[in-house]
Structures are given as structure tokens and as C-alpha cells.
Motif scaffolding. Structure first.
Motif, PDB file in Angstrom:
ATOM      1  N   LYS A 155       0.537   8.504 -11.093  1.00  0.00           N
ATOM      2  CA  LYS A 155      -0.138   8.230 -12.442  1.00  0.00           C
ATOM      3  C   LYS A 155      -1.010   9.456 -12.886  1.00  0.00           C
ATOM      4  CE  LYS A 155      -4.663   6.626 -13.339  1.00  0.00           C
ATOM      5  NZ  LYS A 155      -4.810   6.989 -14.793  1.00  0.00           N
ATOM      6  N   ILE A 156      -1.590  10.102 -12.135  1.00  0.00           N
ATOM      7  CA  ILE A 156      -2.432  11.388 -12.385  1.00  0.00           C
ATOM      8  C   ILE A 156      -1.880  12.480 -13.122  1.00  0.00           C
ATOM      9  CG2 ILE A 156      -3.990  13.197 -11.569  1.00  0.00           C
ATOM     10  CD1 ILE A 156      -5.089  10.256 -11.342  1.00  0.00           C
ATOM     11  N   ARG A 208      -7.575  -0.589   0.648  1.00  0.00           N
ATOM     12  CA  ARG A 208      -6.859  -1.211   2.071  1.00  0.00           C
ATOM     13  C   ARG A 208      -8.020  -2.077   2.452  1.00  0.00           C
ATOM     14  NH1 ARG A 208      -2.882   0.142   4.927  1.00  0.00           N
ATOM     15  NH2 ARG A 208      -1.599   1.913   4.372  1.00  0.00           N
ATOM     16  N   ILE A 214      -0.866  -1.798 -20.694  1.00  0.00           N
ATOM     17  CA  ILE A 214      -0.717  -2.392 -19.335  1.00  0.00           C
ATOM     18  C   ILE A 214      -1.621  -3.412 -19.122  1.00  0.00           C
ATOM     19  CG2 ILE A 214      -1.447  -1.510 -16.943  1.00  0.00           C
ATOM     20  CD1 ILE A 214      -0.339   1.126 -17.894  1.00  0.00           C
ATOM     21  N   PHE A 266       0.715  -1.196  -0.036  1.00  0.00           N
ATOM     22  CA  PHE A 266      -0.078  -0.030   0.181  1.00  0.00           C
ATOM     23  C   PHE A 266       0.953   1.201  -0.036  1.00  0.00           C
ATOM     24  CE2 PHE A 266      -4.145  -0.885  -0.648  1.00  0.00           C
ATOM     25  CZ  PHE A 266      -4.393  -2.046  -0.322  1.00  0.00           C
ATOM     26  N   LEU A 271      -6.491   1.056 -10.824  1.00  0.00           N
ATOM     27  CA  LEU A 271      -5.745   2.208 -10.677  1.00  0.00           C
ATOM     28  C   LEU A 271      -5.510   2.985 -12.194  1.00  0.00           C
ATOM     29  CD1 LEU A 271      -3.611   4.114  -9.366  1.00  0.00           C
ATOM     30  CD2 LEU A 271      -2.098   2.191  -9.857  1.00  0.00           C
ATOM     31  N   GLN A 272      -5.122   2.018 -13.066  1.00  0.00           N
ATOM     32  CA  GLN A 272      -4.788   2.879 -14.450  1.00  0.00           C
ATOM     33  C   GLN A 272      -6.004   3.574 -15.015  1.00  0.00           C
ATOM     34  OE1 GLN A 272      -3.979   0.825 -17.875  1.00  0.00           O
ATOM     35  NE2 GLN A 272      -5.270  -1.187 -17.301  1.00  0.00           N
ATOM     36  N   TYR A 273      -7.199   3.307 -14.464  1.00  0.00           N
ATOM     37  CA  TYR A 273      -8.545   4.104 -15.175  1.00  0.00           C
ATOM     38  C   TYR A 273      -9.118   5.131 -14.166  1.00  0.00           C
ATOM     39  CZ  TYR A 273      -8.431   0.389 -18.510  1.00  0.00           C
ATOM     40  OH  TYR A 273      -8.081  -0.427 -19.779  1.00  0.00           O
ATOM     41  N   MET A 274      -8.308   5.358 -12.961  1.00  0.00           N
ATOM     42  CA  MET A 274      -8.774   6.264 -11.968  1.00  0.00           C
ATOM     43  C   MET A 274      -8.375   7.536 -12.848  1.00  0.00           C
ATOM     44  SD  MET A 274      -8.036   4.363  -8.708  1.00  0.00           S
ATOM     45  CE  MET A 274      -7.367   5.727  -8.037  1.00  0.00           C
ATOM     46  N   LYS A 275      -9.460   8.744 -12.429  1.00  0.00           N
ATOM     47  CA  LYS A 275      -9.440  10.016 -12.871  1.00  0.00           C
ATOM     48  C   LYS A 275      -8.801  10.919 -11.959  1.00  0.00           C
ATOM     49  CE  LYS A 275     -13.634   9.433 -15.218  1.00  0.00           C
ATOM     50  NZ  LYS A 275     -14.798  10.163 -15.715  1.00  0.00           N
ATOM     51  N   HIS A 331      -3.018   2.173 -21.771  1.00  0.00           N
ATOM     52  CA  HIS A 331      -3.896   1.471 -21.335  1.00  0.00           C
ATOM     53  C   HIS A 331      -3.914  -0.253 -21.711  1.00  0.00           C
ATOM     54  CE1 HIS A 331      -6.632   4.734 -19.451  1.00  0.00           C
ATOM     55  NE2 HIS A 331      -5.496   4.488 -18.599  1.00  0.00           N
ATOM     56  N   PHE A 367       1.580   1.727  -3.547  1.00  0.00           N
ATOM     57  CA  PHE A 367       0.403   1.659  -4.100  1.00  0.00           C
ATOM     58  C   PHE A 367       0.093   3.256  -4.074  1.00  0.00           C
ATOM     59  CE2 PHE A 367      -3.601   0.822  -6.248  1.00  0.00           C
ATOM     60  CZ  PHE A 367      -4.568   1.224  -5.529  1.00  0.00           C
ATOM     61  N   SER A 368       0.102   4.086  -2.884  1.00  0.00           N
ATOM     62  CA  SER A 368      -0.248   5.315  -2.935  1.00  0.00           C
ATOM     63  C   SER A 368       0.578   6.227  -3.745  1.00  0.00           C
ATOM     64  CB  SER A 368      -0.198   5.804  -1.328  1.00  0.00           C
ATOM     65  OG  SER A 368      -1.133   5.200  -0.596  1.00  0.00           O
ATOM     66  N   ASP A 409      -8.171   5.092  -1.773  1.00  0.00           N
ATOM     67  CA  ASP A 409      -6.800   4.486  -1.007  1.00  0.00           C
ATOM     68  C   ASP A 409      -7.604   3.655   0.197  1.00  0.00           C
ATOM     69  OD1 ASP A 409      -4.488   5.960   1.617  1.00  0.00           O
ATOM     70  OD2 ASP A 409      -4.447   3.991   0.356  1.00  0.00           O
ATOM     71  N   ILE A 455       2.340   5.325  -6.372  1.00  0.00           N
ATOM     72  CA  ILE A 455       2.151   5.087  -7.873  1.00  0.00           C
ATOM     73  C   ILE A 455       0.755   5.824  -8.178  1.00  0.00           C
ATOM     74  CG2 ILE A 455       1.401   3.637  -9.586  1.00  0.00           C
ATOM     75  CD1 ILE A 455       3.178   1.528  -7.959  1.00  0.00           C
ATOM     76  N   LEU A 456      -0.196   5.983  -7.160  1.00  0.00           N
ATOM     77  CA  LEU A 456      -1.413   6.624  -7.614  1.00  0.00           C
ATOM     78  C   LEU A 456      -1.149   8.083  -7.972  1.00  0.00           C
ATOM     79  CD1 LEU A 456      -4.390   5.508  -7.428  1.00  0.00           C
ATOM     80  CD2 LEU A 456      -4.487   6.391  -4.899  1.00  0.00           C
ATOM     81  N   PRO A 471      -6.987  10.777  -7.608  1.00  0.00           N
ATOM     82  CA  PRO A 471      -6.558  10.080  -6.612  1.00  0.00           C
ATOM     83  C   PRO A 471      -7.361  10.712  -5.344  1.00  0.00           C
ATOM     84  CG  PRO A 471      -5.092  11.800  -7.003  1.00  0.00           C
ATOM     85  CD  PRO A 471      -6.191  12.060  -8.019  1.00  0.00           C
TER      86      PRO A 471
END
Lengths: 95, 580
Positions: free
Chosen positions: A68-69, B466, A87, A58, B451-455, A84, A61-62, B462, A64-65, B457
Motif C-alpha cells: 500500500k505504501i 494483533r 475503498i 495477519f 490501513l488505507q490512511y496509514m502514512k 480512499h 495484512f502485513s 502491526d 498488504i501494508l 508501515p
């Protein structure tokens, strides 16, 4: 309820528009974070090994999040579609 | 709309043949579902009773989207909202008449039950003139024993794919004094989610209501499916025939709050010109009470019973009408074209989440016409409730989830069993470890794919991630806290029944019959066709005590009302009330 209410000739109270706004956002956020902590603790009790793996994931993950934006904006919609697709193929590979 | 982009589908008139029933004689007759003047109609003819026509959807464009089939270059269907369910073994074989006459559950049924229903009683403190479940109106008393209720629960839970959820219906289930024990029985039988469809009777008591609510919760009740037509007393006078009901409804909300009960779904029957005006009010009420309200279900009125064609056309309202009204009454924030999806959208997604989170699956393989939903969550940054679609592109995520499930579904039935074959019990432990690692890497891959399709964060995604990784029902369902699921579910009646829908129903009644068997019936066929016949077989004679127990003009038990009156004829002050 907010004050933006009108009354029809039949005596019905009608709101002009539902606002979709809540006054308790902070409390709800705190409550959700408390739940996350609660389940984190429960998980640790079940298995500290499993918990370590998940927490490590996690943290990554946070990060990377957020990255990514930023990348999405730089790529633009057409390039993003191709990325996409690539991936997806990578993530489904070997399943 | 996503799937209709670049297609000619909008120009092709919709046309489908099916079967329905005659609203007069209930005989099975052929029907067509077709587009006309921008709407979708069901048209059918009974040789004896003539022609019938009913609106299925007021938006042909929206209807065609939900029935669209995306095909590959070879003409094979790769995506559609109509999903194949995994049916349980049938309890009986259909005869020549076929669906919808052989319920119990017959071999023509295509879906498993995801929500089990049990009518606990036909007693009620209200006496709504349109209700099918009413002691006074029916002339008999229905109230299964605890043994019969247990039998029905075991029937459902013994299926290869058991329903994870159960709902108690009626009448008013909370008039039963053993209601909390019945909730415990449901949990003991393995149901994950225990729900009661209620007007709020048991929970609204001035004295003891909060304690009783807490007791029900402790005994296993999870959710109130709470009848809620609006915020105006005048609305309830029209719909229920009782004055001053809003105070009664607010007591339910307050007692739930005091009892720490946080899962109420507001349920509104929507009829044109009666309750459609309250749609925005109900949404705002839910948001204002988001600490205890989890969702809203709008139910376009289902016309069970004899009415004229004119009355039927006046009252008829479809899912599309409700969704359009919601868009209007929220200033376009819940947009018809991109915020709403048929329940069947998440079939594979739900199976995948259940597999990854190690919880029992709930199969949403009903017909695309059955219901639509949107999901709002509090944006912690703005305090506004926003559709989850603002966080990610839903159909891209669903497409990815469907492909992912296609690749991994075999693992559900065949977990890794490598070491056990030659190391026995010790090998099983090693295999368990391998299965855990395998599942963890699958969870990670899936989350990265989503995640790759999230517009955007944010804390919301998050937290969801979890909770998903924690892997149990409690943690996944706790994500619903502070969120609002808004749905529109249109149950069928004899005017619009479509056997293609009926065969896919996932909401089933269970009735313990006098011969010792349990009959399982889809919701729509039970209420349109089978209820009178079934109830006659299980009915008891009404006692005088049952007749006398409620003053339906005030929606209260007579014993509660009498206690409020002093011996000298005056009334007690509220704080001196001693009932319950």
C-alpha cells in the motif's frame, strides 16, 4: 537525563529542549514483540480455530501494508483521495 | 487545521451564551464566551458583586477549531467535537435552579461516568497550602469505612453503562493501611482499571516500599496518578512547601521499577511563573523513564478559593497556553496545530474499538474544552518518540471510524439470534459461531479501512492490529507499554465555570451519605460548590493520633522519623532503618 541543562538565576535547572529520544528503544520493541507472542499463545489456548483465522489474516495484512505504501506514492494526493473514497464505500457496503 | 480549511470560520468572531456562577456568592448568573484580541474570554455580571472576566483560551483560533461544526449542503451537522453521551438514569430531578446545584446525579446531566472517584481520606503527609483536602485546614476528618467504599463501588458498577475505571483520591490515599485491600475490592466489583492519585507516600518507603508496591499491584492496582511538579527541589518548595522532595519522587520511580510496576502517569499542576518552566523537564523525565511512565497529565491550575482579580489573572493558564509551551519546549516537535486533539475526538472510535475488542466502553463525551491529548510511541527504527499522527492521518481515520460505527452500532444491542429461535441451546452455539465470524469480518474491514490512511508501515501498527484482534482489555491496554499519552486537563473553578461543560462531565465523585444513599457528583461542581456541605455531613472528629501522625515539613510519618534517631541522639545509617 541528558547534559543540555542550563540554570536560571533562581537556581532552576531548565533543559534547553526535550529531545523526545529514548535510549531503550530496542528493549521496548523486544518487550512489545514478547507481548504479542504472549497474547498469540493465550489465543491459541482459547481456540486454535480462531487463532488460525487471525494468523492467516495477519500474514495477508502485513503484506498488504507494505504494498500500500508503494502504491500511495505512485498515485499522488488527488488520485489517492478518490481511491480512499471508493475503498470506504466498498468496506461499508452491506453493513 | 483540517476542518477549518476553506472555511470563513476564522474570520467570524466566536460568541456563545451560557450560564456560570458568581465567584463571590456562587449564585447562577448568565455569561458569554466570546472572542476578543485573539483570545476567548468568559464575561459575566453579578447584580450584587459586579463584573467578572476570565480567559478561557489564549488561542481563539484553536478554540474555534474545537467548537467547529462541519455541515453538509443542507446545513445538517455531520461532524463536531461536542458529542452526545448516553446518560445513565438520573438519581434525582433538577429543581428550578437547575445545573449546577442539584448534583447527585440529576436529570440534566448529559454524560455517563467514565471515571469514578472515591476520596479515601483527607489525611495527608503533606500540607500544601492551596489544597482543599486537608485534615488540618478543614478541622475535621473524612475517612469512609470499607463498607461505605464497597457501597459506592457497587453504586457505580450497577449502572446500565458502568465506569470501567476508578481512581482513589484524598488527601493521600496510601496513608490508609487497608489500601491494598481496597484495590482488591475494586477489582472484585468489576472495575477494569484501578488508579490511585498519590504524592507517592506509600510507594517511596526506603524499607519495604518495593514490596508494598508489588503487593498493591497484585491486589489490583493498575496505575499511579503520580503528583510530579518537576525535577527541581526548588519547584516543590514553592508548590508544596517541603524541601528535598525530588529524592522522595525518585524513590517512587525506583520502587515501581523494582516491583515490576509499569504504569505511572506524572501529574503536574501548571501555574504561570511557578511550574510552567518545568514542562519540558517533565516530558524528558517521562521519556527517560518510559519503562515505568505511561503518560503525563498537565493540569492548568484551578482556582478554588478566594483570591483577588489581579492574583487570578497572574496565575491563570489555559490548555492552549500549556500546549503552546509544550510546542516551544520540544522545539516544535509536538506542534500545537496538528498534534493535539480534544478528548472527545475518539468517542465513536472508542465505542467501535470496545465493540470489536469485546471490552467495556469508556465514554469520553465530556465537553471539548475539558482536555486535549497527544499520543507518542517509540519508533523502534529510530529510537525517537514520535506522535502517532506520523503514522496515520488521525481525522481521516476518525471520520472513517465514525461512519463505520454509525453502520454497525445496532449490532451491539442486537447480536445475531437466528438459530436459537428454533434450535434452542444448540442453536445458540451456532449463533455464537456466526457472531464470532461476523465480528471477525468487521474487524478485518475496519483494519483495512484504517490501513488505507496509514502514512508509513512499521512494527508499531502491526503490533497494534494483533493486540486489537486478540480481543480483551489486557491485550488492548498493553499497547500502552512504551508509549506516552500527554494530556492537558483544565478543571473548572468559580471564575470560569460553564454549565454546558458541567453537564457533560465524565469524572464523578461517589460519596456514601449518612442516610444510606450514594451521592454522585461531577468533579468540578464537587470542588467548586458542594464539597464543604457534603463533607460536614460525613465528617468525623479529629483524634490526637491523626493530628500527630505526620511531620508535614518533611513529608514523612512521625514514626518513621523517630526510628531514624538513635537513643543517644545520633542518627542511624540508612541501611539500619527498620521502619516498615
Amino acid at each position: 537525563m541528558t547534559d543540555e541543562v542550563t540554570e536560571t538565576k533562581d537556581g532552576f535547572k531548565v533543559r534547553k529542549l526535550a529531545e523526545l529520544k529514548t535510549t531503550t528503544a530496542k528493549e521496548l520493541e523486544d518487550a512489545m514483540l514478547k507481548r504479542v507472542d504472549y497474547f498469540k499463545e493465550q489465543n491459541e489456548k482459547k481456540s486454535s480455530f480462531n487463532s488460525t483465522i487471525q494468523n492467516t489474516f495477519f500474514k495477508a495484512f502485513s503484506s498488504i501494508l507494505d504494498l500500500k505504501i508503494g502504491i500511495d506514492k505512485a498515485l499522488g494526493p488527488e488520485n489517492l483521495k478518490q481511491v480512499h473514497k471508493a475503498i470506504d464505500e466498498l468496506l461499508l457496503f452491506g453493513l | 487545521m483540517y476542518h477549518l480549511d476553506g472555511t470563513d470560520i476564522l474570520d467570524e468572531p466566536y460568541y456563545r451564551k451560557t450560564f456560570s456562577v458568581c465567584p463571590e456568592c456562587l449564585k447562577k448568573i448568565p455569561a458569554v464566551v466570546e472572542e476578543d484580541d485573539g483570545k476567548i474570554f468568559m464575561r459575566k455580571t453579578c447584580k450584587e458583586h459586579g463584573d467578572f472576566e476570565d480567559v478561557i483560551s489564549s488561542s481563539a483560533k484553536y478554540y474555534k477549531w474545537t467548537h467547529y461544526q462541519k455541515k453538509d449542503i443542507n446545513g445538517n451537522v455531520v461532524w463536531q467535537f461536542e458529542k452526545n453521551g448516553e446518560a445513565n438514569p438520573p438519581d434525582c430531578i433538577a429543581d428550578d435552579r437547575g445545573c449546577p446545584y442539584n448534583c447527585g446525579l440529576c436529570n440534566e446531566h448529559l454524560s455517563t461516568c467514565s471515571l469514578a472517584l472515591i476520596d479515601l481520606t483527607n489525611r495527608c503527609n503533606f500540607s500544601c497550602n492551596f489544597c482543599y483536602a486537608n485534615v488540618e485546614q478543614s478541622g475535621y476528618w473524612i475517612e469512609p469505612s470499607l463498607e461505605d467504599i464497597d457501597k459506592v463501588m457497587k453504586h457505580f458498577r450497577s449502572k446500565p453503562i458502568p465506569p470501567p475505571a476508578i481512581m482513589f483520591t484524598g488527601g493521600e490515599p496510601t496513608v490508609r493501611k487497608d489500601f491494598p485491600e481496597i484495590c482488591k475490592m475494586a477489582k472484585d466489583n468489576g472495575f477494569q482499571e484501578v488508579i490511585v492519585a498519590t504524592n507517592g507516600y506509600g510507594f517511596q518507603r526506603k524499607n519495604g516500599g518495593a514490596e508494598w508496591t508489588k503487593k498493591c499491584r497484585e491486589m489490583g492496582l493498575d496505575t499511579l496518578y503520580f503528583q510530579f511538579d518537576g525535577i527541581n527541589d526548588a519547584t516543590y518548595e514553592k508548590t508544596r512547601g517541603i524541601k528535598g522532595l525530588m529524592k522522595y519522587k525518585m524513590r517512587v520511580i525506583e520502587n515501581c521499577r523494582k516491583a515490576g510496576f509499569d504504569s505511572i502517569v506524572l501529574v503536574a499542576t501548571i501555574a504561570t511563573g511557578v511550574t510552567d518552566i518545568e514542562i519540558g523537564n517533565i516530558i524528558q523525565f517521562a521519556i527517560d523513564n518510559i519503562d515505568v511512565v505511561r503518560g503525563i497529565t498537565f493540569q492548568p491550575v484551578s482556582l478554588c478559593g478566594r483570591i483577588s482579580a489581579e492574583e487570578m489573572h497572574e496565575l491563570r493558564i489555559t490548555n492552549a497556553d500549556v500546549i503552546k509551551e509544550i510546542e516551544k519546549q520540544t522545539g516544535g516537535k509536538l506542534n500545537m496545530e496538528n498534534a493535539w486533539y480534544p478528548l472527545t475526538t475518539i468517542v465513536e472510535f472508542g465505542r467501535l474499538i470496545a465493540y470489536l475488542a469485546d471490552v467495556e466502553p469508556a465514554e469520553f463525551t465530556c465537553h471539548p474544552d475539558c482536555g486535549f491529548a497527544t499520543y507518542l510511541a517509540v519508533d523502534p527504527d529510530s529510537g525517537e518518540m514520535v506522535p502517532l499522527m506520523e503514522y496515520f492521518d488521525p481525522l481521516e481515520v476518525i471520520d472513517f471510524a465514525n461512519r463505520f460505527w454509525e453502520k454497525v452500532k445496532h449490532k451491539e444491542k442486537k447480536p445475531i439470534q437466528f438459530f436459537e429461535n428454533f434450535l434452542g441451546d444448540f442453536g445458540k452455539t451456532l449463533d455464537d459461531g456466526l457472531n464470532f465470524l461476523d465480528k471477525t469480518q468487521l474487524r478485518a474491514r475496519f483494519l483495512l479501512g484504517v490501513l488505507q490512511y496509514m502514512k508509513k508501515p512499521g512494527k508499531l501498527m502491526d503490533m497494534f492490529s494483533r493486540l486489537l484482534m486478540n480481543g480483551d482489555w489486557e491485550s488492548v491496554s498493553s499497547f500502552s507499554y512504551g508509549t506516552l499519552l500527554i494530556s492537558s486537563m483544565h478543571f473548572q473553578d468559580a471564575y470560569n465555570m460553564d454549565v454546558e461543560r458541567t453537564k457533560r462531565c465524565i469524572v464523578h465523585f461517589g460519596v456514601a451519605m449518612p442516610n444510606g444513599t450514594v451521592k454522585e457528583l461531577p468533579f468540578c461542581t464537587m470542588n467548586t460548590l458542594h464539597r464543604p456541605e457534603i463533607e460536614k455531613q460525613v465528617a468525623k472528629a479529629i483524634t490526637q493520633k491523626v493530628r500527630d501522625e505526620f511531620d508535614t515539613s518533611v513529608g514523612q510519618a512521625r514514626e518513621d522519623i523517630e526510628i531514624e534517631v538513635m537513643p543517644n541522639g545520633g542518627t542511624k545509617k540508612e541501611e539500619e532503618d527498620s521502619h516498615d
